[in-house]
Design a protein around this motif. Structure first.
Motif, short mmCIF file in Angstrom:
data_model
loop_
_atom_site.label_atom_id
_atom_site.label_comp_id
_atom_site.label_asym_id
_atom_site.label_seq_id
_atom_site.Cartn_x
_atom_site.Cartn_y
_atom_site.Cartn_z
N LEU B 25 0.85 -1.21 0.00
CA LEU B 25 0.00 0.00 0.00
C LEU B 25 0.87 1.25 0.00
O LEU B 25 0.57 2.23 -0.69
CB LEU B 25 -0.96 -0.01 1.20
CG LEU B 25 -2.11 -1.02 1.11
CD1 LEU B 25 -2.87 -1.10 2.43
CD2 LEU B 25 -3.08 -0.67 -0.02
N GLY B 29 1.35 4.38 -2.95
CA GLY B 29 1.14 5.79 -2.63
C GLY B 29 0.23 6.06 -1.45
O GLY B 29 -0.03 7.21 -1.12
N PHE B 30 -0.26 5.02 -0.80
CA PHE B 30 -1.12 5.22 0.37
C PHE B 30 -0.22 5.38 1.60
O PHE B 30 -0.10 4.49 2.44
CB PHE B 30 -2.07 4.04 0.56
CG PHE B 30 -2.99 3.81 -0.61
CD1 PHE B 30 -4.07 4.65 -0.84
CD2 PHE B 30 -2.79 2.75 -1.49
CE1 PHE B 30 -4.92 4.45 -1.91
CE2 PHE B 30 -3.63 2.54 -2.56
CZ PHE B 30 -4.70 3.39 -2.78
N SER B 31 0.40 6.55 1.69
CA SER B 31 1.44 6.75 2.70
C SER B 31 0.89 6.88 4.12
O SER B 31 1.64 6.79 5.09
CB SER B 31 2.26 7.99 2.34
OG SER B 31 1.38 9.09 2.24
N GLY B 32 -0.41 7.08 4.25
CA GLY B 32 -0.99 7.24 5.57
C GLY B 32 -1.24 5.93 6.31
O GLY B 32 -1.61 5.94 7.47
N VAL B 33 -1.01 4.81 5.62
CA VAL B 33 -1.28 3.51 6.25
C VAL B 33 -0.24 3.22 7.32
O VAL B 33 0.96 3.21 7.05
CB VAL B 33 -1.30 2.38 5.20
CG1 VAL B 33 -1.43 1.02 5.86
CG2 VAL B 33 -2.43 2.60 4.21
N GLN B 34 -0.69 2.99 8.54
CA GLN B 34 0.22 2.74 9.64
C GLN B 34 0.33 1.26 9.99
O GLN B 34 1.36 0.78 10.41
CB GLN B 34 -0.29 3.48 10.89
CG GLN B 34 -0.04 4.97 10.82
CD GLN B 34 -0.33 5.60 12.15
OE1 GLN B 34 -1.43 5.47 12.65
NE2 GLN B 34 0.65 6.26 12.72
#
Lengths: 73, 73
Positions: B25, B29-34
């Motif tokens: 992810l 580009g889904f950099s907000g995934v923690q």
């Protein structure tokens, strides 16, 4: 932020894993089991808003065989 | 009769599949995934009462790494 995505096979798509579990349960004596279906649940924690729908179409699901349901909370 | 069993890894058990999905992810580009956690949901249809708890301990879960939750309906 949290999103829960439940991915399961569409109606009519063969589920070999579920079928094998059903057979194994029968062998263990659980003769009342008629059907076993499997689904996967992805719990995604995010620190900013992300397009969860897009995650599903780009990575997590195959539109030919899967249906999915997104729950945010 | 229907039972839904949600099986997930216990707190602190390493989840390699979830870890790989998180990396994928990020690459998309889904950099907000923690964090990404995975769970399996078994939906079992039965034509008579069966001991679902016993199905879990005998076949569906590993008590060392899994916790599970049974919902009947």
């Amino acid at each position: 932020m949290k999103a829960e995505i439940k991915v399961e096979l569409k109606e009519g798509v063969f589920d070999p894993e579920g079928e094998n579990i059903k057979k194994a349960l029968h062998l263990l004596g659980f003769s009342g089991v008629q059907n076993v279906k499997l689904a996967k649940v992805y719990t995604i924690e995010m620190d900013k808003e992300e397009n969860v729908q897009e995650m599903c179409t780009k990575l997590l699901t195959n539109p030919v065989i899967h249906m999915y349901d997104i729950r945010k909370g």
